[in-house]
Design a protein around this motif. Sequence first.
Motif, PDB file in Angstrom:
ATOM      1  N   HIS A  59       5.802   5.493  -1.604  1.00  0.00           N
ATOM      2  CA  HIS A  59       5.447   5.665  -3.015  1.00  0.00           C
ATOM      3  C   HIS A  59       6.686   5.906  -3.889  1.00  0.00           C
ATOM      4  N   PRO A  88       5.499   2.755  -8.263  1.00  0.00           N
ATOM      5  CA  PRO A  88       4.043   2.584  -8.364  1.00  0.00           C
ATOM      6  C   PRO A  88       3.538   1.306  -7.708  1.00  0.00           C
ATOM      7  N   SER A 148       0.826  -1.216   0.000  1.00  0.00           N
ATOM      8  CA  SER A 148       0.000   0.000   0.000  1.00  0.00           C
ATOM      9  C   SER A 148       0.854   1.258   0.000  1.00  0.00           C
ATOM     10  N   GLU A 149       1.924   1.245   0.804  1.00  0.00           N
ATOM     11  CA  GLU A 149       2.806   2.408   0.898  1.00  0.00           C
ATOM     12  C   GLU A 149       3.809   2.473  -0.241  1.00  0.00           C
ATOM     13  N   ARG A 150       3.914   1.387  -1.020  1.00  0.00           N
ATOM     14  CA  ARG A 150       4.788   1.355  -2.212  1.00  0.00           C
ATOM     15  C   ARG A 150       6.249   1.638  -1.862  1.00  0.00           C
ATOM     16  N   THR A 151       6.736   0.985  -0.808  1.00  0.00           N
ATOM     17  CA  THR A 151       8.106   1.224  -0.377  1.00  0.00           C
ATOM     18  C   THR A 151       8.604   0.012   0.401  1.00  0.00           C
ATOM     19  N   SER A 191       9.865  -2.974  -9.862  1.00  0.00           N
ATOM     20  CA  SER A 191       8.636  -2.191  -9.922  1.00  0.00           C
ATOM     21  C   SER A 191       7.767  -2.770 -11.025  1.00  0.00           C
TER      22      SER A 191
END
Length: 277
Positions: A122, A125, A100-103, A142
Amino acid sequence: MTLLVTSATGANGAGYGKILAFADDGKPIGVFGSDPRIVDPRGLGTSRVDGLLFVNSGSDRILALDRNGHVVHASRSIVGLNPGGGNFGPDGRYYVGLRSERTIMAFARKLDRAGEYILPPHVVPFPRGFAFGHDGRLFLASGIGPGGEGDNTILAFDSDRRMLPSWKVRDPDLSPLDLTIAPSGNIVVSSEHPFGAANALTTIREYAHTDGRLARVLVPKDGVQFQKPRGLRFGPDTRLYCVAQDEVVAFDFETGDCLGAVARLPRLNGQAVIFFP
């Protein structure tokens, strides 16, 4: 050593929602770890310090299990964690991809402290696997998310977590699902391109650790379905193992030959694979 696979369930697939164990001959042994906090598990990692198995649970927790499947350490429930893949870093901490946090976030080995963001939220993506190179560089795949958002590339970060623009992948047939590091230091990913398509090209793709150049493509042999390839791990025999829908497939990484399915189970919906004592 026992072959372990996480199997997703629920909205993410009609799998088992458990960690599943397989014998040397590929026969299913059963569920590994019966703790009710293991829900829709994803990433797996093993600690070289104490030999524990770390699992990312869909209950927004991280759990550390011993060889009998008993929970030794457990994080609190972390709202919004939504963990994906997991790997240990060179500093001994357990690193987790946050979908969800993209990290990526790092946790102390005993899971007794709050996690630390290693890259900004983030930063990509949709994260699709990461690993640390032999020199401490961090490689992050990614890919495309379930909703179609994302891109198809791999990023490299130095030891200070600054992105390295000189390391660049140029591969129009790449759509990464997981990433690992080869004994040579090269970057290896499982790929399904276009992601989610019925006729997707499913491959294992190897990139030079020096500059991101495509070095080799490994393809499944006849008789191997290799649909929805996900988690990657090198085994104790230096072979490369990839879990896919209904099967775990092995490759002789030195020759590039596909050795076939070493384990099969209907509705497996595999996400991560690892060998554990």
